[in-house]
Design a protein around this motif. Structure first.
Motif, PDB file in Angstrom:
ATOM      1  N   GLN A  11      48.166  30.122  35.569  1.00 37.38           N
ATOM      2  CA  GLN A  11      49.128  30.123  36.676  1.00 37.38           C
ATOM      3  C   GLN A  11      49.907  31.436  36.722  1.00 37.38           C
ATOM      4  OE1 GLN A  11      51.551  26.643  36.179  1.00 37.38           O
ATOM      5  NE2 GLN A  11      49.992  25.246  36.955  1.00 37.38           N
ATOM      6  N   THR A  14      47.607  34.092  38.100  1.00 33.38           N
ATOM      7  CA  THR A  14      47.407  33.890  39.538  1.00 33.38           C
ATOM      8  C   THR A  14      48.630  34.320  40.321  1.00 33.38           C
ATOM      9  OG1 THR A  14      45.928  32.024  39.108  1.00 33.38           O
ATOM     10  CG2 THR A  14      46.883  32.177  41.315  1.00 33.38           C
ATOM     11  N   SER A  15      49.812  33.983  39.826  1.00 37.16           N
ATOM     12  CA  SER A  15      51.053  34.380  40.498  1.00 37.16           C
ATOM     13  C   SER A  15      51.201  35.901  40.516  1.00 37.16           C
ATOM     14  CB  SER A  15      52.245  33.748  39.788  1.00 37.16           C
ATOM     15  OG  SER A  15      53.460  34.191  40.344  1.00 37.16           O
ATOM     16  N   LYS A  18      48.780  37.377  43.047  1.00 40.74           N
ATOM     17  CA  LYS A  18      49.235  37.136  44.423  1.00 40.74           C
ATOM     18  C   LYS A  18      50.285  38.156  44.834  1.00 40.74           C
ATOM     19  CE  LYS A  18      51.017  33.514  47.460  1.00 40.74           C
ATOM     20  NZ  LYS A  18      51.450  32.088  47.562  1.00 40.74           N
ATOM     21  N   LYS A  19      51.197  38.487  43.932  1.00 42.16           N
ATOM     22  CA  LYS A  19      52.220  39.484  44.244  1.00 42.16           C
ATOM     23  C   LYS A  19      51.583  40.850  44.486  1.00 42.16           C
ATOM     24  CE  LYS A  19      55.985  37.263  41.669  1.00 42.16           C
ATOM     25  NZ  LYS A  19      56.905  37.367  40.501  1.00 42.16           N
ATOM     26  N   LEU A  21      48.500  41.416  45.540  1.00 40.48           N
ATOM     27  CA  LEU A  21      47.783  41.348  46.815  1.00 40.48           C
ATOM     28  C   LEU A  21      48.757  41.475  47.990  1.00 40.48           C
ATOM     29  CD1 LEU A  21      45.305  38.450  45.990  1.00 40.48           C
ATOM     30  CD2 LEU A  21      44.746  40.869  46.166  1.00 40.48           C
ATOM     31  N   ARG A  22      49.865  40.804  47.885  1.00 42.10           N
ATOM     32  CA  ARG A  22      50.883  40.864  48.945  1.00 42.10           C
ATOM     33  C   ARG A  22      51.407  42.287  49.105  1.00 42.10           C
ATOM     34  NH1 ARG A  22      54.841  36.949  51.011  1.00 42.10           N
ATOM     35  NH2 ARG A  22      56.701  38.063  51.705  1.00 42.10           N
ATOM     36  N   HIS A  43      44.942  36.512  54.862  1.00 42.06           N
ATOM     37  CA  HIS A  43      45.031  35.246  54.135  1.00 42.06           C
ATOM     38  C   HIS A  43      44.762  35.535  52.665  1.00 42.06           C
ATOM     39  CE1 HIS A  43      43.322  30.973  53.286  1.00 42.06           C
ATOM     40  NE2 HIS A  43      44.617  31.037  53.031  1.00 42.06           N
ATOM     41  N   ILE A  44      45.768  35.318  51.822  1.00 43.81           N
ATOM     42  CA  ILE A  44      45.598  35.508  50.392  1.00 43.81           C
ATOM     43  C   ILE A  44      44.920  34.275  49.811  1.00 43.81           C
ATOM     44  CG2 ILE A  44      46.801  35.799  48.197  1.00 43.81           C
ATOM     45  CD1 ILE A  44      48.961  37.355  49.662  1.00 43.81           C
ATOM     46  N   ARG A  46      42.353  32.735  46.331  1.00 44.28           N
ATOM     47  CA  ARG A  46      42.439  32.759  44.866  1.00 44.28           C
ATOM     48  C   ARG A  46      42.020  34.094  44.270  1.00 44.28           C
ATOM     49  NH1 ARG A  46      38.875  32.075  40.936  1.00 44.28           N
ATOM     50  NH2 ARG A  46      37.238  31.577  42.429  1.00 44.28           N
ATOM     51  N   ASP A  47      40.939  34.688  44.822  1.00 44.58           N
ATOM     52  CA  ASP A  47      40.382  35.886  44.200  1.00 44.58           C
ATOM     53  C   ASP A  47      40.442  37.117  45.094  1.00 44.58           C
ATOM     54  OD1 ASP A  47      38.601  34.952  46.053  1.00 44.58           O
ATOM     55  OD2 ASP A  47      36.806  35.286  44.829  1.00 44.58           O
ATOM     56  N   VAL A  49      41.613  38.680  49.372  1.00 40.98           N
ATOM     57  CA  VAL A  49      42.280  38.619  50.672  1.00 40.98           C
ATOM     58  C   VAL A  49      41.219  38.524  51.769  1.00 40.98           C
ATOM     59  CG1 VAL A  49      43.793  39.818  52.301  1.00 40.98           C
ATOM     60  CG2 VAL A  49      44.196  40.033  49.841  1.00 40.98           C
TER      61      VAL A  49
END
Length: 336
Positions: A11, A14-15, A18-19, A21-22, A43-44, A46-47, A49
């Motif tokens: 987790q 993954t978090s 995500k940051k 990717l954003r 759209h983000i 799991r792996d 965008v």
């Protein structure tokens, strides 16, 4: 305990991804787009965008096939991948991965670690500095040392590039630009569509073109949408663009062998590479796409090219004064 620990670690990773990717998307949305409409959604997953065309922001009059919209998304895709590469993440890109979902233009997947090159870092640093500069350029020539690099940028995406320095050729292309201005300026539907994207300098909108992007002062910029919508300004714009086209040290036509969505995405990626490379070298650029947007003029522009296929983008290059950036939508507005 082991399962709980591994789940928590997963987790956390993954978090963290995500940051990252954003953050990369924030650099992607700095890409150029027609009328600064910013016609993209992200759209983000799991792996990686997913990149979608946002056709609610399409320009139906000037871009009826969404060709320029797709090119803009291709440029955003390149900047997305570049930002991730410079964040030490390797990527794999799948173009048009799902025929059942034509709005899904690409999926970018994180494939492991990456060590960015100095060239990648140079282009990445240029993202926040790139502007569309509509002002006249100095007469100082564009150094030929960058030409081969631009040719490679276009070839790497299966595109072709025609560079024009000689005045007679620039004059011929300028004639097509001004004819495009006259046709578009006399078209009421074109003017209405354009006016929707023209903003006052102090507007709070995060898209469109503020008056300052065209050299218009604060007070006059409030009248911009009304003037654009109401009057045939084709002749006046033609006179300005003739000077810009003929007075710029270099014109460039970026094209493709095919005229398909996949080719348009590739063109957008090549365009982004060229713009960022030029920006990193202190060069400015702006678009003179009228001969491509007016369907009757596009074949004539193609006759001035040495390559078979379809002109997609007409650029002018040179050294210009610094200009302000145009606004960008908040990241929350472009995320699915």
């Amino acid at each position: 305990m082991t399962l709980t620990y591994n789940s928590a670690a997963m987790q956390q990773r993954t978090s963290g991804l995500k940051k990252r990717l954003r953050l990369a998307i924030e650099f992607a949305v700095m890409a150029p787009s027609g009328h600064n409409a910013q016609p993209w959604k992200f759209h983000i997953v799991r792996d990686g965008v997913e990149l979608f065309a946002d056709r609610t922001r399409a320009l139906h009059i000037v871009d009826p096939t969404d060709r320029e919209l797709t090119i803009s998304c291709g440029a955003a895709l390149y900047q997305l991948g570049l930002a991730l590469n410079c964040d030490a993440l390797a990527t794999l890109v799948h173009i048009l991965p799902d025929p059942a979902r034509p709005d899904l233009l690409a999926k970018l997947r994180i494939s492991g670690p990456h060590t960015p090159s100095e060239e990648e870092m140079e282009q990445f640093r240029a993202i926040s500095q790139r502007r569309t500069n509509r002002k006249p350029f100095d007469t100082k020539p564009v150094p030929a040392s960058i030409f081969d690099e631009w040719y490679l940028d276009s070839k790497s995406e299966n595109c072709w590039l025609q560079l024009i320095e000689e005045f007679t050729q620039k004059h011929l292309i300028a004639d097509l630009v001004i004819e495009g201005d006259r046709i578009q300026g006399s078209d009421k539907a074109f003017r209405r569509e354009l006016a929707k994207w023209v903003n006052a300098n102090r507007s709070t909108r995060r898209d469109g073109m503020p008056g300052y992007a065209h050299g218009v002062g604060n007070i006059a910029s409030y009248l911009g949408p009304l003037l654009v919508r109401t009057f045939d300004w084709g002749e006046g714009q033609a006179a300005k663009d003739k000077q810009l086209a003929e007075g710029s040290p270099l014109l460039g036509i970026l094209g493709t062998e095919e005229d398909t969505p996949a080719a348009w995405i590739a063109c957008g990626q090549a365009l982004a590479k060229m713009l960022l490379r030029g920006t990193a070298r202190g060069l400015s650029a702006s678009f003179l796409n009228q001969p491509i947007e007016v369907s009757s003029l596009r074949p004539q522009l193609g006759e001035y090219c040495d390559n078979e296929g379809f002109p997609q983008i007409l650029l002018r290059w040179g050294y210009g004064r610094e200009v302000q950036p145009t606004p960008r939508r908040a990241i929350e507005d472009v995320l699915i």
